[in-house]
Enzyme design. Structure first.
Site, PDB file in Angstrom:
ATOM      1  CE1 TYR A  12      10.837  32.513   3.658  1.00 45.21           C
ATOM      2  CE2 TYR A  12      11.129  30.137   3.427  1.00 45.21           C
ATOM      3  CZ  TYR A  12      10.735  31.350   2.896  1.00 45.21           C
ATOM      4  OH  TYR A  12      10.257  31.415   1.623  1.00 45.21           O
ATOM      5  CE  LYS A  56      -0.436  -0.188   5.044  1.00 47.11           C
ATOM      6  NZ  LYS A  56      -1.349  -0.267   6.193  1.00 47.11           N
TER       7      LYS A  56
END
Length: 344
Positions: free
Chosen positions: A242, A33
């Site tokens: 940042y 999956k």
């Protein structure tokens, strides 16, 4: 190229399946999956089928198409979410086997696709998916008469071998399924490691195939190299990234690499994570951005074209620990922008 290079070692994946198969006292399937835990569902399924897997497990019906296309009509593909509304045509067309989790799903499947294969999922204490003991008892005779391909449940604490929940769920599963002439499955990777009393007829390894815990002997399957876009000199006292969270304590060299949290490099892992210039660790400088990461490469004499984040020097679990999460999240977050290369 401007994107990271994600290398998937299919031979290592196959070796991990063989090792877990050798530990299993029964048939061994494979959980593929989430795009094969980020490795590519079609390529992973094909390699695992070549190695010996005949039963594959996906989360939802939409994930099964690539497996069926890659492997043809023979392998069994089980859907862990069962038979959802709207899935009927796909289940029929691709010959999928839904693992029915409720009486509503059971009725939907029996009415829409009478005689079509199915499995049953039971809840033995995890309270996530599956029929609880009372509702199972009410429909057990009817379901067994229809010939389920598999009856399964899922362990909540298999990565903690001494946890009392393991024995409780084992006892509940035995009580709910004893005497049924149908294949049973309880163990994923952690359950395989708990021992043969948890194995029943089919095991379902997932994370262990791709190099993650709790299978400590797993071979690493993925490696990730991030190309350097630019290298700049940063003077003592200047900031990077940042928020000015990183201030140069000396004159430094900062390499900006192409990747970021949009590619699954979780922002929270930044302060504890290093990349590697060949064998030399180099720390992240400043915050991880959406598409780029600053790395302090001061003193690296021969800078390569790309820095390694995953591979021989740092595995998936190390990154997971840096981010305060688990290897599953790291693997399944690896972004679509990476250039995927396959070996083995």
């Amino acid at each position: 190229m401007g994107t990271g290079s994600l290398t998937i070692d299919l031979a290592a994946m196959a070796d991990n399946w063989r090792a877990l198969d050798n530990m299993s006292a029964c048939e061994t399937g494979a959980v593929v999956k989430a795009d094969g835990y980020g490795t590519g569902i079609g390529r992973a399924a094909r390699r695992l089928a070549q190695t010996g897997a005949r039963k594959f497990f996906v989360a939802v019906a939409q994930e099964a198409g690539d497996i069926r296309q890659a492997l043809g009509p023979d392998p069994e593909i089980y859907i862990l979410s069962g038979h959802m509304s709207g899935d009927t045509d796909m289940i029929a067309d691709l010959n999928l086997i839904p693992l029915l989790s409720s009486i509503d799903q059971m009725l939907r499947h029996f009415e829409a696709l009478p005689g079509a294969p199915f499995g049953i999922q039971l809840d033995t204490g995890m309270n996530r998916l599956g029929m609880e003991a009372g509702e199972w008892e009410a429909v057990r005779a009817l379901v067994v008469a229809q010939g389920p391909r598999l009856i399964m449940s899922h362990l909540a604490c298999a990565d903690e071998p001494e946890h009392p929940m393991n024995a409780q769920q084992l006892a509940a599963f035995v009580q709910m399924t004893d005497g049924i002439d149908a294949p049973r499955s309880l163990a994923a990777t952690g359950g395989i490691l708990l021992g043969p009393e948890y194995h029943f007829d089919v095991t379902r390894p997932g994370i262990g195939l791709y190099g993650g815990l709790p299978f400590v002997d797993a071979k690493p399957v993925v490696s990730l190299a991030l190309p350097i876009i630019q290298v700049r000199d940063v003077l003592e006292g200047e900031s990077v990234g940042y928020g000015n969270t990183w201030i140069a304590q000396r004159d430094s060299q900062i390499a900006t690499v192409s990747s970021g949290y949009a590619d699954g490099i979780l922002r929270v892992m930044g302060p504890k994570t290093k990349l590697y210039a060949n064998a030399r660790p180099v720390p992240i400088a400043g915050r991880i951005s959406m598409d780029s990461i600053g790395v302090d490469v001061t003193g690296v004499s021969e800078l390569p074209n790309a820095l390694d984040l995953l591979g021989r020097y740092q595995d998936v679990e190390a990154l997971a620990q840096n981010a305060g999460t688990i290897g599953y999240e790291i693997l399944t977050s690896l972004g679509a922008r990476y250039t995927r290369r396959y070996t083995g």
